[in-house]
Scaffold this motif. Sequence first.
Motif, PDB file in Angstrom:
ATOM      1  N   TRP A 137       0.806  -1.214   0.000  1.00 42.19           N
ATOM      2  CA  TRP A 137       0.000   0.000   0.000  1.00 42.19           C
ATOM      3  C   TRP A 137       0.844   1.271   0.000  1.00 42.19           C
ATOM      4  O   TRP A 137       0.376   2.343  -0.371  1.00 42.19           O
ATOM      5  CB  TRP A 137      -0.958   0.018   1.192  1.00 42.19           C
ATOM      6  N   VAL A 138       2.131   1.168   0.402  1.00 37.59           N
ATOM      7  CA  VAL A 138       2.948   2.362   0.547  1.00 37.59           C
ATOM      8  C   VAL A 138       4.254   2.274  -0.233  1.00 37.59           C
ATOM      9  O   VAL A 138       5.057   3.204  -0.214  1.00 37.59           O
ATOM     10  CB  VAL A 138       3.235   2.611   2.052  1.00 37.59           C
ATOM     11  N   VAL A 139       4.485   1.191  -0.962  1.00 38.38           N
ATOM     12  CA  VAL A 139       5.793   0.970  -1.582  1.00 38.38           C
ATOM     13  C   VAL A 139       6.136   2.060  -2.593  1.00 38.38           C
ATOM     14  O   VAL A 139       7.301   2.466  -2.718  1.00 38.38           O
ATOM     15  CB  VAL A 139       5.857  -0.436  -2.232  1.00 38.38           C
ATOM     16  N   GLY A 140       5.159   2.578  -3.335  1.00 36.74           N
ATOM     17  CA  GLY A 140       5.444   3.651  -4.277  1.00 36.74           C
ATOM     18  C   GLY A 140       5.950   4.891  -3.570  1.00 36.74           C
ATOM     19  O   GLY A 140       6.865   5.575  -4.054  1.00 36.74           O
ATOM     20  N   ARG A 141       5.368   5.186  -2.404  1.00 39.07           N
ATOM     21  CA  ARG A 141       5.780   6.384  -1.667  1.00 39.07           C
ATOM     22  C   ARG A 141       7.135   6.220  -0.997  1.00 39.07           C
ATOM     23  O   ARG A 141       7.957   7.142  -1.005  1.00 39.07           O
ATOM     24  CB  ARG A 141       4.704   6.736  -0.634  1.00 39.07           C
ATOM     25  N   THR A 142       7.404   5.057  -0.399  1.00 39.93           N
ATOM     26  CA  THR A 142       8.720   4.861   0.216  1.00 39.93           C
ATOM     27  C   THR A 142       9.822   4.873  -0.842  1.00 39.93           C
ATOM     28  O   THR A 142      10.886   5.473  -0.627  1.00 39.93           O
ATOM     29  CB  THR A 142       8.761   3.531   0.989  1.00 39.93           C
ATOM     30  N   LEU A 143       9.562   4.249  -1.981  1.00 39.37           N
ATOM     31  CA  LEU A 143      10.551   4.294  -3.062  1.00 39.37           C
ATOM     32  C   LEU A 143      10.737   5.715  -3.579  1.00 39.37           C
ATOM     33  O   LEU A 143      11.852   6.130  -3.906  1.00 39.37           O
ATOM     34  CB  LEU A 143      10.120   3.372  -4.206  1.00 39.37           C
ATOM     35  N   SER A 144       9.636   6.475  -3.654  1.00 41.70           N
ATOM     36  CA  SER A 144       9.755   7.847  -4.162  1.00 41.70           C
ATOM     37  C   SER A 144      10.554   8.722  -3.204  1.00 41.70           C
ATOM     38  O   SER A 144      11.344   9.570  -3.637  1.00 41.70           O
ATOM     39  CB  SER A 144       8.358   8.443  -4.383  1.00 41.70           C
ATOM     40  N   ILE A 145      10.359   8.537  -1.894  1.00 43.63           N
ATOM     41  CA  ILE A 145      11.144   9.300  -0.920  1.00 43.63           C
ATOM     42  C   ILE A 145      12.617   8.901  -1.022  1.00 43.63           C
ATOM     43  O   ILE A 145      13.521   9.749  -0.974  1.00 43.63           O
ATOM     44  CB  ILE A 145      10.599   9.061   0.501  1.00 43.63           C
ATOM     45  N   TYR A 146      12.851   7.609  -1.180  1.00 40.33           N
ATOM     46  CA  TYR A 146      14.213   7.109  -1.367  1.00 40.33           C
ATOM     47  C   TYR A 146      14.857   7.743  -2.603  1.00 40.33           C
ATOM     48  O   TYR A 146      15.980   8.253  -2.549  1.00 40.33           O
ATOM     49  CB  TYR A 146      14.162   5.586  -1.477  1.00 40.33           C
ATOM     50  N   TYR A 147      14.138   7.753  -3.721  1.00 36.89           N
ATOM     51  CA  TYR A 147      14.690   8.332  -4.943  1.00 36.89           C
ATOM     52  C   TYR A 147      14.827   9.845  -4.831  1.00 36.89           C
ATOM     53  O   TYR A 147      15.788  10.433  -5.347  1.00 36.89           O
ATOM     54  CB  TYR A 147      13.831   7.966  -6.153  1.00 36.89           C
ATOM     55  N   ALA A 148      13.873  10.494  -4.169  1.00 37.27           N
ATOM     56  CA  ALA A 148      13.956  11.948  -4.027  1.00 37.27           C
ATOM     57  C   ALA A 148      15.236  12.352  -3.308  1.00 37.27           C
ATOM     58  O   ALA A 148      15.957  13.262  -3.740  1.00 37.27           O
ATOM     59  CB  ALA A 148      12.735  12.470  -3.274  1.00 37.27           C
ATOM     60  N   LEU A 149      15.524  11.680  -2.208  1.00 38.45           N
ATOM     61  CA  LEU A 149      16.692  12.060  -1.414  1.00 38.45           C
ATOM     62  C   LEU A 149      17.995  11.606  -2.061  1.00 38.45           C
ATOM     63  O   LEU A 149      18.999  12.333  -2.023  1.00 38.45           O
ATOM     64  CB  LEU A 149      16.560  11.493   0.000  1.00 38.45           C
ATOM     65  N   THR A 150      18.000  10.416  -2.666  1.00 36.57           N
ATOM     66  CA  THR A 150      19.234   9.964  -3.304  1.00 36.57           C
ATOM     67  C   THR A 150      19.540  10.788  -4.560  1.00 36.57           C
ATOM     68  O   THR A 150      20.689  11.171  -4.796  1.00 36.57           O
ATOM     69  CB  THR A 150      19.165   8.471  -3.659  1.00 36.57           C
ATOM     70  N   TYR A 151      18.505  11.070  -5.364  1.00 33.55           N
ATOM     71  CA  TYR A 151      18.730  11.919  -6.532  1.00 33.55           C
ATOM     72  C   TYR A 151      19.072  13.344  -6.113  1.00 33.55           C
ATOM     73  O   TYR A 151      19.865  14.027  -6.773  1.00 33.55           O
ATOM     74  CB  TYR A 151      17.498  11.921  -7.436  1.00 33.55           C
ATOM     75  N   GLY A 152      18.446  13.809  -5.028  1.00 29.03           N
ATOM     76  CA  GLY A 152      18.821  15.122  -4.511  1.00 29.03           C
ATOM     77  C   GLY A 152      20.275  15.144  -4.081  1.00 29.03           C
ATOM     78  O   GLY A 152      20.992  16.130  -4.307  1.00 29.03           O
ATOM     79  N   GLY A 153      20.728  14.053  -3.446  1.00 28.17           N
ATOM     80  CA  GLY A 153      22.138  13.947  -3.077  1.00 28.17           C
ATOM     81  C   GLY A 153      23.042  13.966  -4.294  1.00 28.17           C
ATOM     82  O   GLY A 153      24.097  14.614  -4.296  1.00 28.17           O
ATOM     83  N   MET A 154      22.627  13.271  -5.368  1.00 26.27           N
ATOM     84  CA  MET A 154      23.443  13.269  -6.587  1.00 26.27           C
ATOM     85  C   MET A 154      23.473  14.648  -7.236  1.00 26.27           C
ATOM     86  O   MET A 154      24.517  15.080  -7.739  1.00 26.27           O
ATOM     87  CB  MET A 154      22.909  12.217  -7.564  1.00 26.27           C
TER      88      MET A 154
END
Length: 501
Positions: free
Chosen positions: A303-320
């Motif tokens: 139910w939440v996997v899209g959101r947890t992955l999106s937060i993960y990608y947001a912060l990792t891509y922001g770091g990059m």
Amino acid sequence: MVTISASNLMVALVQAASTLPAFFLSILAGAIADNFSRRGVMFTGQCLIASASIALTISVGLGFLHPWLILGLGFLAGCGFALNDPAWHASVGDILDKREIPAAVTLTSVGYNIVRSIGPALGGVVLAFFGPLAAFALAALGQIALPIAVWRTKWQVVSSPLPRERMATAIHDGVRFTAFSSEITAAIVRGTLFGMTSISILALLPLVVRDKLASGPIVYGILLAGFGIGAFITGMSNGILRRTVSENSLMACASGACAACCISLALTSSVAVAATFMAIGGAGWLITWTGTDVRVQLASPRWVVGRTLSIYYALTYGGMAAGSWIWGAVAQNYSLTWALLGAAGTLCLVAAVGIILPVRSRQEADQEASDFRAPQLAVDLKPRSGPIIVRIDYSISEKNIDAFLGCMRAKGHAFSRAGARNWTLQRNLQTPSVWTETFRTPTWMDFIRLNHRLTGADKEADKYLLALDDGELPPRTVLSIEQKTELARIHASTIAFRPPR
């Protein structure tokens, strides 16, 4: 960018422009992916990427190419990736069983890195012999094929019986779940720090080719091919590596491999040596990203996997994106060598972060939502009626208190992740054996969502609590709705002070 701009910072900002949108849009895209068709979200994202590629081809064909136009189109393509990636990766769990996700994520990365090995080499040859227009035109044709492939591919997805959440609520619940999950938090922090430092390899590689190796697009393609080949070989042996080495040690070694790659690029003038160490860096790149991606997926219910992955990608891509700007600025203001050596030293510190925030292999657990039937009520409630207060009384003997508190700690954590607000445990001062668990949800629909979100693993605590309870009757759940009295007081005062006719 290298050919039309003399600024090292502008070259490094190409990576920043394509990764920055993920920082701003991924969380919204994850909420959309959890509430709408993931296939439709992927299609929209791929169309944005294709549009950016076509626009770049047309600009080159017309002879109008400006550094800021390149950054703008890179940003548009990044918006497409921000929409596509959370839905794409969340769809892996829609298609495959949970236990197959680690292999699927690795195979996806391997497939991507096979293309990474072939594509840049081909691109370098096309660019050198036929010019940029031919290269961009071929890239545009490839990008057009992607949304067509997504449109033609269909898979069955179990639809939720509940209505869609509002975007603000969906984002809030996704952030809340991520914050309460130590596994996901550790993976995100490690991934963000690694992305911020390791992106120096790709962001500064054009400058290395131009300044250190005194070469052009063919050598650039060879080095990127080496990077992809290293990732491909590591991906094929990924299962063996993860069975023989702990996850935390493997990620520390991956940071060390990328540090060695940075040092080599800073000091060598040999294409062969640089390509060899690019392969080592590619191996570290794949190990880290597949490891963190798998950890986030396995720790997230559907139910939440899209959101947890999106937060993960947001912060990792922001770091990059931040790392691309930082190392580009260091190269611009100091030197390319100092930028690469600084990134290498920082990668060694990232490897040491594993001592504080270890990422461990996760045991297989039931993450599927359990069945729930709403209880019968004596009051007619609307979906938005609330707040709802839940109270459960337990009778616990003195000898079972320690076990009870440990079990309630796990239950409170699970319920808070799923959406329970103000979860508390209280002890009756007059009857010390009576303990009361309370929490609330903003609305009746939120209470139903909470119970639908709880997995079989989350509800294991209830079975243990039932065994610990020594009351004559099992623990009883009491549902209440908070009732405001302001309107009643206003109505009463209006009546009391109504003037006589």
